[in-house]
Design a protein around this motif. Structure first.
Motif, PDB file in Angstrom:
ATOM      1  N   ASP A 196       7.214  38.590 -53.307  1.00  0.00           N
ATOM      2  CA  ASP A 196       7.274  39.408 -52.085  1.00  0.00           C
ATOM      3  C   ASP A 196       8.711  39.431 -51.565  1.00  0.00           C
ATOM      4  OD1 ASP A 196       6.434  40.944 -49.934  1.00  0.00           O
ATOM      5  OD2 ASP A 196       5.860  39.207 -48.729  1.00  0.00           O
ATOM      6  N   THR A 197       9.576  40.110 -52.309  1.00  0.00           N
ATOM      7  CA  THR A 197      11.008  40.031 -52.018  1.00  0.00           C
ATOM      8  C   THR A 197      11.401  40.704 -50.712  1.00  0.00           C
ATOM      9  OG1 THR A 197      11.330  41.980 -53.437  1.00  0.00           O
ATOM     10  CG2 THR A 197      11.660  39.806 -54.439  1.00  0.00           C
ATOM     11  N   ASP A 198      10.654  41.710 -50.279  1.00  0.00           N
ATOM     12  CA  ASP A 198      10.982  42.349 -48.992  1.00  0.00           C
ATOM     13  C   ASP A 198      10.141  41.786 -47.848  1.00  0.00           C
ATOM     14  OD1 ASP A 198       8.506  43.438 -49.458  1.00  0.00           O
ATOM     15  OD2 ASP A 198       9.145  45.525 -49.357  1.00  0.00           O
ATOM     16  N   LEU A 199       9.278  40.832 -48.160  1.00  0.00           N
ATOM     17  CA  LEU A 199       8.438  40.133 -47.183  1.00  0.00           C
ATOM     18  C   LEU A 199       7.417  41.034 -46.492  1.00  0.00           C
ATOM     19  CD1 LEU A 199      10.998  37.714 -45.467  1.00  0.00           C
ATOM     20  CD2 LEU A 199       9.572  37.324 -47.493  1.00  0.00           C
ATOM     21  N   SER A 200       7.220  42.230 -47.000  1.00  0.00           N
ATOM     22  CA  SER A 200       6.298  43.149 -46.337  1.00  0.00           C
ATOM     23  C   SER A 200       4.858  42.654 -46.406  1.00  0.00           C
ATOM     24  CB  SER A 200       6.405  44.548 -46.948  1.00  0.00           C
ATOM     25  OG  SER A 200       6.110  44.521 -48.332  1.00  0.00           O
ATOM     26  N   ALA A 201       4.441  42.130 -47.557  1.00  0.00           N
ATOM     27  CA  ALA A 201       3.074  41.629 -47.685  1.00  0.00           C
ATOM     28  C   ALA A 201       2.860  40.412 -46.800  1.00  0.00           C
ATOM     29  CB  ALA A 201       2.772  41.295 -49.146  1.00  0.00           C
ATOM     30  N   THR A 202       3.855  39.544 -46.773  1.00  0.00           N
ATOM     31  CA  THR A 202       3.750  38.344 -45.936  1.00  0.00           C
ATOM     32  C   THR A 202       3.602  38.734 -44.476  1.00  0.00           C
ATOM     33  OG1 THR A 202       5.097  37.084 -47.498  1.00  0.00           O
ATOM     34  CG2 THR A 202       4.883  36.194 -45.267  1.00  0.00           C
ATOM     35  N   ARG A 203       4.448  39.642 -44.023  1.00  0.00           N
ATOM     36  CA  ARG A 203       4.412  40.046 -42.612  1.00  0.00           C
ATOM     37  C   ARG A 203       3.098  40.728 -42.258  1.00  0.00           C
ATOM     38  NH1 ARG A 203      10.200  41.155 -43.484  1.00  0.00           N
ATOM     39  NH2 ARG A 203      11.380  39.730 -42.153  1.00  0.00           N
ATOM     40  N   ARG A 204       2.612  41.617 -43.106  1.00  0.00           N
ATOM     41  CA  ARG A 204       1.369  42.335 -42.817  1.00  0.00           C
ATOM     42  C   ARG A 204       0.194  41.379 -42.696  1.00  0.00           C
ATOM     43  NH1 ARG A 204      -0.603  46.987 -46.380  1.00  0.00           N
ATOM     44  NH2 ARG A 204      -2.218  46.924 -44.755  1.00  0.00           N
ATOM     45  N   GLN A 205       0.116  40.433 -43.618  1.00  0.00           N
ATOM     46  CA  GLN A 205      -1.010  39.506 -43.603  1.00  0.00           C
ATOM     47  C   GLN A 205      -0.931  38.531 -42.433  1.00  0.00           C
ATOM     48  OE1 GLN A 205      -2.407  38.740 -48.044  1.00  0.00           O
ATOM     49  NE2 GLN A 205      -0.181  38.865 -47.910  1.00  0.00           N
ATOM     50  N   LEU A 206       0.249  38.041 -42.136  1.00  0.00           N
ATOM     51  CA  LEU A 206       0.395  37.167 -40.975  1.00  0.00           C
ATOM     52  C   LEU A 206       0.079  37.925 -39.688  1.00  0.00           C
ATOM     53  CD1 LEU A 206       3.604  35.138 -41.887  1.00  0.00           C
ATOM     54  CD2 LEU A 206       1.323  34.181 -41.491  1.00  0.00           C
ATOM     55  N   GLU A 207       0.481  39.183 -39.615  1.00  0.00           N
ATOM     56  CA  GLU A 207       0.246  39.986 -38.413  1.00  0.00           C
ATOM     57  C   GLU A 207      -1.251  40.157 -38.149  1.00  0.00           C
ATOM     58  OE1 GLU A 207       1.603  41.759 -35.026  1.00  0.00           O
ATOM     59  OE2 GLU A 207       2.901  40.939 -36.589  1.00  0.00           O
ATOM     60  N   THR A 208      -2.009  40.373 -39.204  1.00  0.00           N
ATOM     61  CA  THR A 208      -3.449  40.563 -39.039  1.00  0.00           C
ATOM     62  C   THR A 208      -4.202  39.242 -38.999  1.00  0.00           C
ATOM     63  OG1 THR A 208      -3.347  42.697 -40.189  1.00  0.00           O
ATOM     64  CG2 THR A 208      -5.505  41.641 -40.031  1.00  0.00           C
ATOM     65  N   ASN A 209      -3.976  38.405 -39.997  1.00  0.00           N
ATOM     66  CA  ASN A 209      -4.803  37.216 -40.187  1.00  0.00           C
ATOM     67  C   ASN A 209      -4.473  36.083 -39.226  1.00  0.00           C
ATOM     68  OD1 ASN A 209      -5.729  38.744 -42.315  1.00  0.00           O
ATOM     69  ND2 ASN A 209      -4.724  37.541 -43.894  1.00  0.00           N
ATOM     70  N   PHE A 210      -3.242  36.046 -38.734  1.00  0.00           N
ATOM     71  CA  PHE A 210      -2.846  34.986 -37.796  1.00  0.00           C
ATOM     72  C   PHE A 210      -2.573  35.532 -36.398  1.00  0.00           C
ATOM     73  CE2 PHE A 210       0.725  32.550 -35.863  1.00  0.00           C
ATOM     74  CZ  PHE A 210      -0.004  31.433 -35.497  1.00  0.00           C
ATOM     75  N   ILE A 211      -1.614  36.440 -36.269  1.00  0.00           N
ATOM     76  CA  ILE A 211      -1.259  36.970 -34.949  1.00  0.00           C
ATOM     77  C   ILE A 211      -2.445  37.696 -34.322  1.00  0.00           C
ATOM     78  CG2 ILE A 211       0.257  38.500 -33.650  1.00  0.00           C
ATOM     79  CD1 ILE A 211       1.689  36.054 -34.686  1.00  0.00           C
ATOM     80  N   GLY A 212      -3.169  38.474 -35.117  1.00  0.00           N
ATOM     81  CA  GLY A 212      -4.336  39.180 -34.587  1.00  0.00           C
ATOM     82  C   GLY A 212      -5.376  38.226 -34.043  1.00  0.00           C
ATOM     83  N   MET A 213      -5.641  37.161 -34.773  1.00  0.00           N
ATOM     84  CA  MET A 213      -6.602  36.158 -34.319  1.00  0.00           C
ATOM     85  C   MET A 213      -6.109  35.461 -33.051  1.00  0.00           C
ATOM     86  SD  MET A 213      -8.201  32.959 -36.502  1.00  0.00           S
ATOM     87  CE  MET A 213      -8.978  34.032 -37.717  1.00  0.00           C
ATOM     88  N   LEU A 214      -4.819  35.163 -33.008  1.00  0.00           N
ATOM     89  CA  LEU A 214      -4.244  34.529 -31.824  1.00  0.00           C
ATOM     90  C   LEU A 214      -4.352  35.439 -30.604  1.00  0.00           C
ATOM     91  CD1 LEU A 214      -2.608  32.425 -30.274  1.00  0.00           C
ATOM     92  CD2 LEU A 214      -0.534  33.322 -31.371  1.00  0.00           C
ATOM     93  N   GLN A 215      -4.044  36.718 -30.776  1.00  0.00           N
ATOM     94  CA  GLN A 215      -4.128  37.651 -29.650  1.00  0.00           C
ATOM     95  C   GLN A 215      -5.556  37.782 -29.144  1.00  0.00           C
ATOM     96  OE1 GLN A 215      -0.326  40.626 -30.431  1.00  0.00           O
ATOM     97  NE2 GLN A 215      -2.297  41.231 -31.265  1.00  0.00           N
ATOM     98  N   MET A 216      -6.514  37.784 -30.055  1.00  0.00           N
ATOM     99  CA  MET A 216      -7.916  37.843 -29.634  1.00  0.00           C
ATOM    100  C   MET A 216      -8.291  36.601 -28.831  1.00  0.00           C
ATOM    101  SD  MET A 216      -9.503  40.642 -30.475  1.00  0.00           S
ATOM    102  CE  MET A 216     -11.227  40.105 -30.414  1.00  0.00           C
ATOM    103  N   ALA A 217      -7.851  35.444 -29.284  1.00  0.00           N
ATOM    104  CA  ALA A 217      -8.161  34.203 -28.571  1.00  0.00           C
ATOM    105  C   ALA A 217      -7.529  34.193 -27.187  1.00  0.00           C
ATOM    106  CB  ALA A 217      -7.687  33.000 -29.385  1.00  0.00           C
TER     107      ALA A 217
END
Length: 233
Positions: free
Chosen positions: A89-110
């Motif tokens: 993931d050299t441009d980090l796009s996959a990492t950012r997308r997954q963290l945004e949904t799977n972690f940040i999204g869950m945090l925002q819901m909480a």
């Protein structure tokens, strides 16, 4: 936390495990089920109330907490999975997308729904995690990192929300037979079995639900010198 007469909000409820969470919530006597999805028209389950909710959009999350103030159970199910390891993931796009949904999204819901749950007597958060919370292999390396972060979030929330009486339950499982794993030749659980065990654990007051044999084996290995995350295969 009992499902009977509860008011349940499920993110990513238009298909797969999320859709099954909605079905079984109704079957277990939930008074109201909010089925959240980016496109509410994609929710076609009779008996639920579809709502537009993208967990990566802070404004939509805040609006949902304001508009649906009767919620007593939030099922944080929305998530994405993208194949690939860290070095690919050299441009980090996959990492950012997954963290945004799977972690940040869950945090925002909480953050948004914690006051709602407190107002309604405590209620519960059920966070859908994964066996990948503990194993990071090249096929799902960056996905695993996002689920590891979500596991840490879940463990932290459990302590932060204890005083207000909110139950926080983590659901871990391996591969499940959904659109997400179509074409993958691996052993898979059914969504029906995973959700049944999740709700049974929630109602029993479990802090973690390990929903299949491989997940239980991996969790047990973590405290041994042969921890599963160290193995080459």
């Amino acid at each position: 936390m009992k499902l009977d007469q509860s008011v349940v909000l499920i993110t990513g409820a238009n298909r797969g495990i999320g859709l099954e969470f909605a079905r079984q919530a109704l079957a277990r006597g939930a008074r109201r089920v909010y089925a959240a999805a980016r496109d509410p028209a994609s929710v076609r389950l009779e008996g639920v109330m579809p709502l537009r909710l993208d967990v990566t959009d802070p404004a939509q999350v805040i609006a949902a907490a304001k508009d649906y103030g009767d919620v007593t159970l939030v099922v944080n199910n929305a998530g994405i999975a993208m194949p690939g390891g860290f070095l690919a993931d050299t441009d980090l796009s996959a990492t950012r997308r997954q963290l945004e949904t799977n972690f940040i999204g869950m945090l925002q819901m909480a953050q948004a729904f914690a006051p709602v749950l407190a107002k309604n007597g405590g209620g519960a958060l059920l966070n859908v995690l994964s066996i990948a919370s503990w194993i990071n292999r090249p096929v799902l390396g960056t996905y695993g990192a996002s689920k590891s972060a979500a596991w840490a979030l879940t463990n932290g929330l459990r302590h932060e929300l204890r005083e207000q009486g909110t139950q926080v339950t983590a659901l871990h499982m391996g591969f499940v037979d959904t659109d997400l794993t179509r074409g993958m030749e691996v052993p898979k659980s059914t969504p029906q079995d995973i959700v049944r065990l999740a709700y049974e654990g929630l109602e029993a007051g479990a802090m973690e639900v390990l929903a299949d044999d491989i997940t239980r084996q991996v969790k047990q290995s973590l405290s041994t010198p042969a921890a599963a995350y160290l193995a080459a295969v």
